[in-house]
Design a protein around this motif. Structure first.
Motif, PDB file in Angstrom:
ATOM      1  N   ALA A  79      44.578  13.249  -1.284  1.00 21.67           N
ATOM      2  CA  ALA A  79      44.970  11.917  -0.811  1.00 21.67           C
ATOM      3  C   ALA A  79      45.033  10.919  -1.970  1.00 21.67           C
ATOM      4  CB  ALA A  79      44.003  11.444   0.257  1.00 21.67           C
ATOM      5  N   GLY A  80      45.747  11.255  -3.029  1.00 17.97           N
ATOM      6  CA  GLY A  80      45.851  10.327  -4.152  1.00 17.97           C
ATOM      7  C   GLY A  80      44.725  10.517  -5.135  1.00 17.97           C
ATOM      8  N   PRO A  81      44.289   9.438  -5.759  1.00 22.95           N
ATOM      9  CA  PRO A  81      43.291   9.550  -6.822  1.00 22.95           C
ATOM     10  C   PRO A  81      41.853   9.541  -6.315  1.00 22.95           C
ATOM     11  CG  PRO A  81      44.043   7.300  -6.680  1.00 22.95           C
ATOM     12  CD  PRO A  81      44.824   8.092  -5.648  1.00 22.95           C
ATOM     13  N   THR A  82      41.629   9.985  -5.071  1.00 23.61           N
ATOM     14  CA  THR A  82      40.281   9.952  -4.516  1.00 23.61           C
ATOM     15  C   THR A  82      39.907  11.292  -3.908  1.00 23.61           C
ATOM     16  OG1 THR A  82      41.030   9.153  -2.358  1.00 23.61           O
ATOM     17  CG2 THR A  82      40.376   7.478  -3.984  1.00 23.61           C
ATOM     18  N   LEU A  83      38.618  11.491  -3.774  1.00 25.83           N
ATOM     19  CA  LEU A  83      38.054  12.610  -3.034  1.00 25.83           C
ATOM     20  C   LEU A  83      37.444  12.018  -1.770  1.00 25.83           C
ATOM     21  CD1 LEU A  83      37.099  15.624  -2.875  1.00 25.83           C
ATOM     22  CD2 LEU A  83      34.970  14.822  -3.943  1.00 25.83           C
ATOM     23  N   LEU A  84      37.874  12.496  -0.617  1.00 23.44           N
ATOM     24  CA  LEU A  84      37.328  12.050   0.664  1.00 23.44           C
ATOM     25  C   LEU A  84      36.398  13.134   1.177  1.00 23.44           C
ATOM     26  CD1 LEU A  84      37.242  10.158   3.164  1.00 23.44           C
ATOM     27  CD2 LEU A  84      39.231  11.420   4.020  1.00 23.44           C
ATOM     28  N   VAL A  85      35.182  12.738   1.543  1.00 23.94           N
ATOM     29  CA  VAL A  85      34.192  13.669   2.070  1.00 23.94           C
ATOM     30  C   VAL A  85      33.711  13.133   3.413  1.00 23.94           C
ATOM     31  CG1 VAL A  85      31.972  14.805   1.653  1.00 23.94           C
ATOM     32  CG2 VAL A  85      33.486  14.269  -0.276  1.00 23.94           C
ATOM     33  N   GLU A  86      33.622  14.035   4.393  1.00 24.02           N
ATOM     34  CA  GLU A  86      33.174  13.660   5.736  1.00 24.02           C
ATOM     35  C   GLU A  86      32.036  14.577   6.174  1.00 24.02           C
ATOM     36  OE1 GLU A  86      37.477  12.282   7.559  1.00 24.02           O
ATOM     37  OE2 GLU A  86      36.773  14.325   7.940  1.00 24.02           O
ATOM     38  N   VAL A  87      31.020  13.977   6.802  1.00 24.30           N
ATOM     39  CA  VAL A  87      29.922  14.745   7.389  1.00 24.30           C
ATOM     40  C   VAL A  87      29.845  14.332   8.853  1.00 24.30           C
ATOM     41  CG1 VAL A  87      27.448  15.222   7.352  1.00 24.30           C
ATOM     42  CG2 VAL A  87      28.687  14.896   5.193  1.00 24.30           C
ATOM     43  N   SER A  88      29.952  15.323   9.738  1.00 22.93           N
ATOM     44  CA  SER A  88      29.986  15.063  11.185  1.00 22.93           C
ATOM     45  C   SER A  88      28.811  15.733  11.882  1.00 22.93           C
ATOM     46  CB  SER A  88      31.284  15.613  11.791  1.00 22.93           C
ATOM     47  OG  SER A  88      32.402  15.048  11.169  1.00 22.93           O
ATOM     48  N   ASP A  89      28.391  15.120  12.973  1.00 27.36           N
ATOM     49  CA  ASP A  89      27.377  15.729  13.826  1.00 27.36           C
ATOM     50  C   ASP A  89      27.602  15.266  15.260  1.00 27.36           C
ATOM     51  OD1 ASP A  89      25.792  13.300  14.426  1.00 27.36           O
ATOM     52  OD2 ASP A  89      25.099  13.426  12.362  1.00 27.36           O
ATOM     53  N   PRO A  90      26.938  15.884  16.240  1.00 21.50           N
ATOM     54  CA  PRO A  90      27.203  15.555  17.642  1.00 21.50           C
ATOM     55  C   PRO A  90      26.545  14.270  18.151  1.00 21.50           C
ATOM     56  CG  PRO A  90      25.684  17.403  17.509  1.00 21.50           C
ATOM     57  CD  PRO A  90      26.107  17.080  16.106  1.00 21.50           C
ATOM     58  N   LEU A  91      25.744  13.595  17.347  1.00 28.82           N
ATOM     59  CA  LEU A  91      25.106  12.356  17.776  1.00 28.82           C
ATOM     60  C   LEU A  91      26.118  11.219  17.704  1.00 28.82           C
ATOM     61  CD1 LEU A  91      22.275  11.266  18.616  1.00 28.82           C
ATOM     62  CD2 LEU A  91      21.982  10.601  16.239  1.00 28.82           C
ATOM     63  N   PRO A  92      26.375  10.499  18.813  1.00 30.51           N
ATOM     64  CA  PRO A  92      27.416   9.466  18.788  1.00 30.51           C
ATOM     65  C   PRO A  92      27.010   8.178  18.068  1.00 30.51           C
ATOM     66  CG  PRO A  92      26.404   9.554  20.946  1.00 30.51           C
ATOM     67  CD  PRO A  92      25.810  10.685  20.146  1.00 30.51           C
ATOM     68  N   ASP A  93      25.719   7.935  17.927  1.00 33.36           N
ATOM     69  CA  ASP A  93      25.263   6.679  17.337  1.00 33.36           C
ATOM     70  C   ASP A  93      25.506   6.652  15.835  1.00 33.36           C
ATOM     71  OD1 ASP A  93      24.278   5.987  19.861  1.00 33.36           O
ATOM     72  OD2 ASP A  93      22.380   7.018  19.445  1.00 33.36           O
ATOM     73  N   PRO A  94      26.086   5.559  15.327  1.00 31.51           N
ATOM     74  CA  PRO A  94      26.291   5.464  13.876  1.00 31.51           C
ATOM     75  C   PRO A  94      24.946   5.334  13.162  1.00 31.51           C
ATOM     76  CG  PRO A  94      26.878   3.407  14.936  1.00 31.51           C
ATOM     77  CD  PRO A  94      26.564   4.382  16.034  1.00 31.51           C
ATOM     78  N   PRO A  95      24.869   5.767  11.919  1.00 27.79           N
ATOM     79  CA  PRO A  95      23.610   5.621  11.177  1.00 27.79           C
ATOM     80  C   PRO A  95      23.333   4.153  10.898  1.00 27.79           C
ATOM     81  CG  PRO A  95      25.349   6.344   9.720  1.00 27.79           C
ATOM     82  CD  PRO A  95      25.924   6.334  11.106  1.00 27.79           C
ATOM     83  N   THR A  96      22.075   3.844  10.728  1.00 23.41           N
ATOM     84  CA  THR A  96      21.659   2.480  10.453  1.00 23.41           C
ATOM     85  C   THR A  96      21.267   2.361   8.991  1.00 23.41           C
ATOM     86  OG1 THR A  96      20.826   2.271  12.702  1.00 23.41           O
ATOM     87  CG2 THR A  96      20.044   0.658  11.105  1.00 23.41           C
ATOM     88  N   GLU A  97      21.960   1.483   8.286  1.00 19.37           N
ATOM     89  CA  GLU A  97      21.606   1.241   6.890  1.00 19.37           C
ATOM     90  C   GLU A  97      20.424   0.291   6.879  1.00 19.37           C
ATOM     91  OE1 GLU A  97      23.782  -0.092   2.725  1.00 19.37           O
ATOM     92  OE2 GLU A  97      24.839  -0.313   4.623  1.00 19.37           O
ATOM     93  N   ARG A  98      19.409   0.627   6.107  1.00 21.23           N
ATOM     94  CA  ARG A  98      18.250  -0.245   6.009  1.00 21.23           C
ATOM     95  C   ARG A  98      17.843  -0.389   4.559  1.00 21.23           C
ATOM     96  NH1 ARG A  98      12.969   2.057   5.818  1.00 21.23           N
ATOM     97  NH2 ARG A  98      13.015   4.321   5.780  1.00 21.23           N
ATOM     98  N   VAL A  99      17.078  -1.403   4.284  1.00 19.62           N
ATOM     99  CA  VAL A  99      16.586  -1.632   2.935  1.00 19.62           C
ATOM    100  C   VAL A  99      15.221  -0.956   2.831  1.00 19.62           C
ATOM    101  CG1 VAL A  99      15.869  -3.362   1.246  1.00 19.62           C
ATOM    102  CG2 VAL A  99      17.839  -3.797   2.744  1.00 19.62           C
ATOM    103  N   ALA A 100      15.124   0.018   1.942  1.00 14.87           N
ATOM    104  CA  ALA A 100      13.864   0.719   1.747  1.00 14.87           C
ATOM    105  C   ALA A 100      12.965  -0.083   0.821  1.00 14.87           C
ATOM    106  CB  ALA A 100      14.128   2.101   1.156  1.00 14.87           C
ATOM    107  N   GLU A 101      11.703  -0.128   1.167  1.00 14.34           N
ATOM    108  CA  GLU A 101      10.708  -0.778   0.312  1.00 14.34           C
ATOM    109  C   GLU A 101      10.410   0.138  -0.873  1.00 14.34           C
ATOM    110  OE1 GLU A 101       9.599  -3.863   0.774  1.00 14.34           O
ATOM    111  OE2 GLU A 101      10.902  -4.008   2.517  1.00 14.34           O
ATOM    112  N   PRO A 102       9.913  -0.399  -1.973  1.00 14.68           N
ATOM    113  CA  PRO A 102       9.657   0.425  -3.159  1.00 14.68           C
ATOM    114  C   PRO A 102       8.772   1.643  -2.902  1.00 14.68           C
ATOM    115  CG  PRO A 102       9.493  -1.890  -3.732  1.00 14.68           C
ATOM    116  CD  PRO A 102       9.650  -1.812  -2.227  1.00 14.68           C
TER     117      PRO A 102
END
Length: 139
Positions: A79-102
């Motif tokens: 797809a042009g000058p990029t590499l596209l990578v996808e990881v799929s699973d059966p859980l419909p909920d999107p992952p939650t990005e969080r800020v990890a403490e040190p």
């Protein structure tokens, strides 16, 4: 185009597309890392191998932690000058990005994806979700 399948559930086409399916078992992360590394080396994309393996490892680990069904990994380099990578699973909920403490031992997977990739996101499918990211290819 016809893919080649092996006992690990691999479907590999000529350079440009590869797809695997893994059972939701601890060995899936190790197997995914090895297959992604080998495929990128075959494609001559060693410049992005380490970061791709790291990000796939994080996303497959997230899938193992929260989903109980098969985990899919797909890579596209046509797809042009990029590499596209996808990881799929059966859980419909999107992952939650969080800020990890040190001192946190986890919680940095999506931060790594966001920081290391050109773009990333999620999408829902008929049977779960897909988390994807793009990396710039050299040249």
């Amino acid at each position: 185009m016809v893919g080649v399948s092996d006992s690990a559930g691999t479907l590999a086409w000529p350079p440009g597309f590869a797809e695997w399916s893994f059972p939701a078992e601890p060995g899936a992360v190790r197997t995914a890392r090895a297959l992604v590394r080998d495929t990128l080396e075959e494609w001559g994309l060693t410049a992005v191998t380490d970061v791709t393996v790291l990000l796939v490892s994080e996303l497959v680990t997230n899938s193992l932690r929260y989903a109980s069904g098969p985990i899919g990994v797909r890579m596209y380099s046509h797809a042009g000058p990029t590499l596209l990578v996808e990881v799929s699973d059966p859980l419909p909920d999107p992952p939650t990005e969080r800020v990890a403490e040190p001192d946190d031992e986890g919680g940095r997977g999506l931060q790594l994806v966001a920081c290391a990739s050109l773009r990333w996101g999620t999408r829902r499918g008929n049977t779960g979700k897909t988390v994807w990211f793009e990396l710039s290819l050299p040249g």
